[in-house]
Write an enzyme that holds these catalytic residues in place. Structure first.
Site, mmCIF file in Angstrom:
data_model
loop_
_atom_site.group_PDB
_atom_site.id
_atom_site.type_symbol
_atom_site.label_atom_id
_atom_site.label_comp_id
_atom_site.label_asym_id
_atom_site.label_seq_id
_atom_site.Cartn_x
_atom_site.Cartn_y
_atom_site.Cartn_z
ATOM 1 N N GLY A 38 0.516 -1.156 0.236
ATOM 2 C CA GLY A 38 -0.083 -0.398 -0.731
ATOM 3 C C GLY A 38 0.693 1.489 0.290
ATOM 4 N N GLY A 39 0.759 2.260 0.603
ATOM 5 C CA GLY A 39 0.763 2.677 0.390
ATOM 6 C C GLY A 39 2.340 3.101 0.714
ATOM 7 N N ASP A 60 0.837 -8.959 -0.465
ATOM 8 C CA ASP A 60 -0.368 -8.163 -0.331
ATOM 9 C C ASP A 60 -1.152 -8.592 -1.002
ATOM 10 O OD1 ASP A 60 -0.783 -5.430 -0.174
ATOM 11 O OD2 ASP A 60 -1.875 -5.252 -1.029
ATOM 12 N N ASP A 133 -1.198 -2.365 8.082
ATOM 13 C CA ASP A 133 -1.946 -1.158 8.179
ATOM 14 C C ASP A 133 -2.950 -2.244 8.817
ATOM 15 O OD1 ASP A 133 -3.426 -3.046 7.045
ATOM 16 O OD2 ASP A 133 -4.291 -1.071 5.698
ATOM 17 N N CYS A 190 -12.611 -0.141 0.578
ATOM 18 C CA CYS A 190 -14.128 -1.016 -0.383
ATOM 19 C C CYS A 190 -15.149 -0.864 1.347
ATOM 20 C CB CYS A 190 -13.387 -1.986 -0.383
ATOM 21 S SG CYS A 190 -12.916 -2.982 0.676
ATOM 22 N N CYS A 452 6.050 -10.075 28.336
ATOM 23 C CA CYS A 452 5.538 -10.524 27.042
ATOM 24 C C CYS A 452 5.521 -11.587 27.032
ATOM 25 C CB CYS A 452 6.461 -9.945 25.958
ATOM 26 S SG CYS A 452 5.813 -9.801 23.713
ATOM 27 N N CYS A 455 7.739 -12.966 22.958
ATOM 28 C CA CYS A 455 9.333 -12.555 22.813
ATOM 29 C C CYS A 455 10.294 -12.748 24.516
ATOM 30 C CB CYS A 455 9.993 -11.535 22.026
ATOM 31 S SG CYS A 455 9.651 -10.523 23.550
#
Ligand SMILES: [Zn+2]
Lengths: 643, 308
Positions: A38-39, A60, A133, A190, A452, A455
């Site tokens: 994308g961008g 993608d 994103d 969309c 975490c 990890c």
């Protein structure tokens, strides 16, 4: 394959003079995985091509939409409908001097597809670049790269703010999931055009409708449909829109009135019917229903809500009132001295139109809650478009960090030798500079969060009422959604109670799904039980320590009175995965549910909406801390981004 | 915003990035780049000019085979394609040194790269006198710099979060003329006790460019070193011991003077793009009067070059 100095192509002579022949050779021989086209992805691929990278594979899922053209530098009108990754690879190949030397490979697919994009797949690369994103895919790539031992360069942007980070298992630095994660907040076009499911989606749509009706250039609206091209698809609403625009320009109020009614019918009846007929919602969770004719008819005899003496901006309008208001807006626009060509939330006419039309769309798509003028204004003011310059900056920084990773690889002869902390930086990109003038701050990579589970293999504490949850609930609501497991195997005391994924015998364990937790085999899940969850697709194992809890503190914003599925994970309740916009309009205090305390000096408690700018306030490296005002502007600025 | 026109003088890898950002944002571009195509851009990471057309193999172009004679002509169709809504992309009718004050006065913004200092001063003055803003920007190896002149009357609305405050003038205005005349050892402030490296290097290149009508290269490293040392001796002798002005550093700088590295262009081009939008919209505190970027440390900052 080797590059002798004399045979370096001209295009790369600047690269060679700057970084040296060895580095250029390393760049040319490195294998890069790029996730997202994308961008940011297009910017990255362009830079990879221009700096000599020859082996790049791009994953993608999307195809190119008309509305991508104005914002994404590699795509042109002839590419509409084609996969983004395929076109991006083709165009980038043309940027290099000798296309026969490069292989840019497109994978049109979902990075979460474990059959193709698994740990073995990722292991073949020297470096991964993320241009994503959404949280789900980011989490996925984070885990794959950790499992495969491949350094990952992350980037995120929200409006004018961006950050770039380097993640590497061996280097004792934080992973993507060490930090609080942002809620999903970038919506594909969309979704706006066809499959809205939240109030914010319909408000974005309404802003585009404003642009379509009043913009200087009708074709700049995301809703514009070109009907003049020879092979153009017929549009249900464009002719009504254009006749309104003409009538308004001519100040012909009679025609405006007719055209306004037409616009309503075309947008909320005919267009929806067309989409239904095309089968667009066959597999959708929700099917829209056209606006009933009675609503439109009744509107002709209804006073627009803002014209009522008792009107208050916090009122909710009925669909009929929305139609009446919408038509009144268009009529007013025809007689007004000036109408702003672009939406401004502080312009009353613009907000009336957006409130009315977004609510009508929400009504058609059964999206709740409906919004008052006041709350719609709050949401509209928090919508910010993706800013192309920020993508360019973030992508450039990712490539510069990629040079650092490759330099480390060149000097150590391994994929990282655990030394990326010495070579790489965490970079913040700002719109207004810090007190000491910085637009980009660079600081040391953060240390891992010892809690975490991704990890650090930390045990995850979980408090819930075991008597209310079935295994199915636990699996869907918690293990998959919040912890991001895709193919979990759950064991209690060494015995499997659930497994799925390839070669798994899910059917044998299906009998356990409807059982309440204490009724599971091996003593069930009780207060004090530690269950182990493994996911071989991500090479991940987590122990979850269960606390039975029946009494819950209630936050003010909880609109759910039911305690059945209350739970606390990792010590704090996770943010709702979808952006929840409250109807009371208290935007900055109501969006999301996560309260986070600023970690250093200042006593600001910030209610995070969605934190792409998320990284908490950090000390910058040697340049003093980001000042308080800067922090405020980072945290207040943005809620929602549309890409 | 849609009325604004930006004039690009010389389209380099850096200005191609700025142009891409602004054209995609809907801001019209006019090109002034009469340099011969493709020779002038053979080593430029200008992604808008397809590599296949650049005729790399024999190192020199055959004018008969070339569709376009100048860089501006080659850029024109790709700019139009980048954002068809902006219509046709103009090319300036004259070469750089003949750009008249009147012609320049029509632009909201002028962005120049690889421009001799004398031309920069003149065009900056003409632009700002007519209310426009002037940006002089280049990258060299991993570094990049931009000097900008917003004009003495520039006002803007500072932002705090999403709130716009009342219009205010620049806290201190210094014209490009004064910026380029400011002795290097005066280019310091409380956060930069010694002049920022990117600024030191940019000034050295601009001085050399002005004297020699071209930028230094590996071949002219010797001349560059000698001229720069004597210029420093005359104008900022306290910097003679500065590591950046050592023989090794200056020779290294000559080598990368015309090297454009795509991600350096991309980052600085993005920051300058934002600054141009701030300048046009008058929203947000602008950088004044220089923007500097170091691609190795990945830090970028605004910096006030102040002779006082
Ligand atoms: Zn972690």
């Amino acid at each position: 394959m080797t590059t002798a100095s004399s045979s370096v192509p001209h295009l790369l002579s600047g690269m060679e003079a700057t970084l040296g022949t060895n580095m250029l050779t390393k760049i040319q021989s490195s294998k890069i995985l790029l996730v997202g086209a994308g961008g940011i992805g297009c910017e990255l691929l362009k830079n990879l091509a221009l700096t000599g990278f020859r082996h790049v594979q791009v994953i993608d899922l999307d195809t190119i939409d008309v509305s991508n053209l104005n914002r994404q530098l590699l795509f042109r009108s002839q590419h509409v409908g084609m996969p983004k990754c395929t076109v991006a690879c083709q165009v980038a190949t043309q940027m290099v001097q000798d296309p026969s030397l490069v292989s840019y490979t497109a994978h049109h697919g979902n990075v979460c597809d474990n059959d193709t994009f698994n740990v073995q797949f990722v292991q073949q690369f020297d470096l991964t670049l993320n241009a994503l994103d959404n949280v789900v895919a980011r989490r996925r790539v984070n885990r794959l790269c950790l499992a495969a031992g491949v350094p990952l360069i992350e980037a995120g942007t929200t409006g004018y703010l961006g950050q770039v980070n380097v993640i590497d298992k061996e280097s004792d630095v934080a992973c993507y999931e060490c930090q609080t994660q942002e809620t999903q907040k970038v919506y594909p076009i969309c979704t706006i055009r066809s499959t809205p499911s939240m109030p914010v989606h319909t408000i974005v749509w309404a802003k585009e409708l404003y642009k379509l009706l009043f913009g200087d250039k009708v074709e700049e609206s995301m809703l514009f449909e070109d009907t003049t091209a020879p092979d153009a698809e017929p549009s249900t609403y464009m002719s009504a829109v254009l006749s309104f625009r003409r009538a308004r320009a001519a100040r012909d109020s009679d025609v405006v009135r007719t055209a306004a009614g037409e616009v309503v019918t075309k947008l909320f009846v005919d267009e929806i019917q067309k989409q239904l007929d095309m089968g667009r919602y066959k597999t959708a969770r929700k099917t829209p229903a056209v606006l009933p004719t009675s609503v439109i008819v009744d509107a002709t005899t209804t006073v627009p809500p803002t014209a009522k003496p008792s009107y208050r901006t916090t009122d909710l309008w009925t669909p009929t009132e929305c139609v009446a208001e919408f038509i009144a807006c268009l009529e007013n626009a025809a007689t007004a001295a000036t109408v702003l060509p672009s939406f401004d939330k502080d312009d009353t006419l613009a907000m009336r139109l957006v409130t009315a039309s977004s609510n009508l769309r929400s009504f058609v798509f059964e999206i709740e809650p409906l919004q008052s003028f006041y709350s719609a204004k709050g949401i509209a003011g928090n919508i910010i478009p993706a800013i192309a310059t920020t993508n360019a900056i973030a992508a450039g920084l990712q490539i510069l960090q990629a040079f650092q990773v490759l330099r480390a690889q060149l000097e150590t002869g391994t994929k990282s030798a655990g030394k990326l902390g010495e070579y790489c930086s965490y970079i913040n990109c700002l719109r207004n500079s810090t007190r000491n003038g910085l637009f980009l701050t660079a600081s040391n990579l953060e240390k891992p969060n010892p809690r975490c589970f991704v990890c650090r293999n930390a045990t995850v504490p979980l408090a819930l009422n075991v008597n209310n949850w079935t295994l199915q609930d636990l699996l869907q609501k918690l293990i998959k959604k919040d912890l991001g497991f895709e193919e979990p195997t759950i064991t209690l005391d060494g015995d499997i109670v659930w497994e799925e994924g390839s070669d798994a015998d899910s059917e044998a364990f299906a009998v356990n799904l409807p059982k309440l937790l204490p009724q599971l085999p091996c003593g069930g899940i009780q207060h004090g039980t530690v269950l182990r969850i493994e996911d071989f697709s991500q090479d991940l194992t987590v122990d979850v320590a269960v606390t039975h809890q029946t009494v819950w503190e209630r936050g003010d914003e909880e609109d759910d009175d039911d305690d059945t599925y209350q739970y606390v994970l990792k010590g704090s309740k996770p943010t709702a995965s979808a952006l929840h916009v409250p109807s009371n309009g208290a935007l900055n205090n109501g969006v999301g549910t996560k309260v986070e305390e600023a970690e250093d000096d200042d006593d600001i408690v910030v209610v995070m909406a969605a934190d792409a700018k998320g990284k908490r306030n950090r000390e910058t490296n040697g340049d003093g801390p980001v000042n308080k005002r800067q922090k405020m502007s980072i945290l207040e600025a943005d809620v929602i981004e549309i890409s | 915003m849609s009325q604004a026109k930006v004039l690009y003088i010389h389209v380099t890898g850096l200005s191609a990035e700025i142009l891409k950002n602004l054209v995609l944002a809907g801001i019209r571009a006019v090109l002034c780049d009469p340099r011969p195509y493709p020779d002038a851009v053979v080593a430029s990471p200008n992604f808008l000019l397809p590599c296949a057309d650049r005729n790399f193999t024999d190192g020199q172009s055959n004018p008969k085979k070339q569709k376009y004679l100048t860089v501006a002509e080659a850029m024109q169709p790709v700019v139009e394609e980048l954002n068809p809504l902006l219509g046709s992309c103009e090319i300036s009718p004259t070469s750089v040194d003949e750009l008249s004050d009147k012609y320049v006065s029509q632009f909201s913004i002028v962005i120049a790269s690889q421009l001799p200092k004398t031309d920069a001063r003149r065009i900056a003055k003409a632009t700002t006198n007519a209310g426009g803003k002037f940006f002089l920007a280049d990258t060299f190896g991993m570094m990049g710099a931009c000097a900008l002149d917003l004009g003495s009357k520039h006002i803007y609305r500072p932002e705090i979060g999403k709130t716009l405050l009342d219009p205010t003038p620049l806290r201190r205005y210094i014209s490009l003329d004064e910026v380029l005349d400011c002795p290097l050892d005066h280019a310091t402030n409380r956060f930069h006790k010694t002049p920022p490296p990117a600024w030191v290097q940019y000034r050295c290149l601009l001085e050399y460019g002005d004297k020699n009508k071209s930028w230094p290269s590996e071949l002219s490293a010797e001349v560059f070193f000698e001229q720069t040392r004597s210029w420093i001796k005359e104008t900022a002798p306290s910097l003679l011991e500065n590591e950046l002005l050592s023989e090794t550093s200056l020779r290294a700088l000559a080598k990368v003077a015309t090297s454009e590295v795509a991600p350096v262009c991309s980052v600085l081009g993005g920051i300058i793009g934002n600054e141009v939008i701030k300048a046009i919209s008058g929203k947000g505190e602008p950088a004044n009067n220089a923007v500097l970027f170091d691609g190795t440390t990945c830090k970028a900052w605004g910096f006030l070059v102040d002779p006082l």
